[in-house]
Design a protein around this motif. Sequence first.
Motif, short mmCIF file in Angstrom:
data_model
loop_
_atom_site.label_atom_id
_atom_site.label_comp_id
_atom_site.label_asym_id
_atom_site.label_seq_id
_atom_site.Cartn_x
_atom_site.Cartn_y
_atom_site.Cartn_z
N ILE A 209 0.83 -1.20 0.00
CA ILE A 209 0.00 0.00 0.00
C ILE A 209 0.87 1.25 0.00
N TYR A 210 0.52 2.20 -0.87
CA TYR A 210 1.30 3.44 -0.99
C TYR A 210 1.10 4.30 0.25
N ILE A 211 2.14 4.99 0.66
CA ILE A 211 2.15 5.71 1.93
C ILE A 211 1.05 6.76 2.03
N ASP A 212 0.72 7.45 0.95
CA ASP A 212 -0.34 8.47 1.02
C ASP A 212 -1.68 7.85 1.39
N ASP A 213 -1.95 6.63 0.92
CA ASP A 213 -3.18 5.94 1.29
C ASP A 213 -3.16 5.56 2.77
N VAL A 214 -2.00 5.14 3.26
CA VAL A 214 -1.85 4.81 4.68
C VAL A 214 -2.15 6.03 5.55
N ILE A 215 -1.54 7.16 5.19
CA ILE A 215 -1.65 8.37 6.01
C ILE A 215 -3.07 8.92 6.01
N GLU A 216 -3.74 8.83 4.88
CA GLU A 216 -5.14 9.29 4.82
C GLU A 216 -6.00 8.51 5.81
N ALA A 217 -5.80 7.20 5.88
CA ALA A 217 -6.57 6.38 6.81
C ALA A 217 -6.18 6.66 8.26
N LEU A 218 -4.89 6.74 8.54
CA LEU A 218 -4.43 7.00 9.92
C LEU A 218 -4.92 8.36 10.41
N SER A 219 -4.91 9.36 9.55
CA SER A 219 -5.37 10.70 9.93
C SER A 219 -6.87 10.69 10.21
N THR A 220 -7.61 9.96 9.40
CA THR A 220 -9.06 9.87 9.58
C THR A 220 -9.41 9.21 10.90
N LEU A 221 -8.59 8.25 11.33
CA LEU A 221 -8.85 7.52 12.58
C LEU A 221 -8.83 8.42 13.80
N LEU A 222 -8.19 9.57 13.68
CA LEU A 222 -8.06 10.47 14.82
C LEU A 222 -9.42 10.82 15.42
N GLU A 223 -10.43 10.95 14.56
CA GLU A 223 -11.76 11.35 15.03
C GLU A 223 -12.79 10.24 14.81
N TYR A 224 -12.32 9.04 14.54
CA TYR A 224 -13.23 7.91 14.37
C TYR A 224 -13.82 7.51 15.72
N SER A 225 -15.13 7.31 15.76
CA SER A 225 -15.80 6.94 17.01
C SER A 225 -16.70 5.73 16.84
N GLY A 226 -16.42 4.93 15.81
CA GLY A 226 -17.22 3.74 15.58
C GLY A 226 -16.93 2.62 16.56
N GLU A 227 -17.60 1.51 16.38
CA GLU A 227 -17.51 0.40 17.34
C GLU A 227 -16.35 -0.55 17.08
N HIS A 228 -15.76 -0.50 15.89
CA HIS A 228 -14.72 -1.46 15.54
C HIS A 228 -13.35 -0.98 16.02
N ARG A 229 -12.69 -1.80 16.79
CA ARG A 229 -11.40 -1.40 17.37
C ARG A 229 -10.20 -1.98 16.64
N ILE A 230 -10.42 -2.97 15.79
CA ILE A 230 -9.33 -3.55 15.00
C ILE A 230 -9.69 -3.43 13.52
N LEU A 231 -8.82 -2.77 12.75
CA LEU A 231 -9.07 -2.57 11.33
C LEU A 231 -7.84 -2.94 10.51
N ASN A 232 -8.05 -3.70 9.45
CA ASN A 232 -6.99 -3.95 8.49
C ASN A 232 -6.74 -2.72 7.64
N LEU A 233 -5.48 -2.50 7.29
CA LEU A 233 -5.16 -1.37 6.41
C LEU A 233 -4.17 -1.85 5.34
N GLY A 234 -4.66 -1.96 4.14
CA GLY A 234 -3.84 -2.39 3.02
C GLY A 234 -4.51 -1.98 1.72
N SER A 235 -4.00 -2.50 0.62
CA SER A 235 -4.60 -2.21 -0.68
C SER A 235 -5.73 -3.17 -0.99
N GLY A 236 -5.72 -4.34 -0.31
CA GLY A 236 -6.72 -5.36 -0.60
C GLY A 236 -6.38 -6.19 -1.82
N LYS A 237 -5.20 -5.97 -2.40
CA LYS A 237 -4.78 -6.69 -3.60
C LYS A 237 -3.41 -7.32 -3.38
#
Length: 301
Positions: A209-237
């Motif tokens: 997974i390209y770093i810009d995609d990683v950072i977009e997800a990590l930055s979004t998590l800062l204000e995430y308040s959903g119920e899921h505490r474990i999330l995979n982060l990759g390209s899915g391919k």
Amino acid sequence: MNVLVLGGTGFIGSNLCKSLLIRGHKIRIIDRTIKNIGFDMTNIECVEADFIDIIDFKPYLKNIDVVYHLISTTVPATSNMNRYFDVNSNVCTTIRLLDDIVKSNAQKIIFLSSGGTIYGQTEITPIPEDHPTNPICSYGIQKLTIEKYLFFYFHEYGLDYQVVRLSNPYGKGQNGRKGQGVIPIFINKVLKNEEIQIWGDGLTIRDYIYIDDVIEALSTLLEYSGEHRILNLGSGKGSTLIDIINIISSVTGQKALVSFTEARSIDVRANVLDIKKTTKELKWEPKYSLSNGIKLYIDKI
């Protein structure tokens, strides 16, 4: 928000800090060596300290809302060589950190785990978050242990947390000359007309997974308040090492020199993450294909 980034000058940390600054957050970095991370650091408070030597984290947690824990003192390939150090430096130090977080006003910790080693040999592909976890290297075991302690601190003290099981990130800020990451290493070898050594037959499948995609997800998590505490982060391919070499040769116009040696016991045959839950929860999806990401990386060298 006031954010503490452990490992803020590393490959992922420096890219994350840049994103958080753009989003208007205040940042404090703790890292073993504070160095120029490629942008204006005047609005970042920097603490030069070795994670494993910190006995009291409370002074560094003052006025902090969220902690990003990006530090690992070992890597998968060598973690089995000194299992005591692997566990002591990562797990025990993180427990000290968690003890001090619950005594502070910090609201949440985001922990960077390892989607590439947590699951071990898998039964299905792509791998969902609820797949059994049977890591086959010490690195994966200590990451999984920290995940379990995070749940314990949530259960015992109500500490909010997020676990990010990251696949194989690559991109700007990664240094192939220092042996950091398969893709940068291969690119460096091809550009220097040096031989690439592959463990096994080159057909092991990984999720890059390209770093810009990683950072977009990590930055979004800062204000995430959903119920899921474990999330995979990759390209899915999934892509093989041979796929990567072919793309690099195509982009650079240079033929790769490749040799093969015996496969390693720490390497699983295939590891591709199921990212459907992450895509849904964060309203995020990876934007960069492997070929586009490799071209972007090469263009920035």
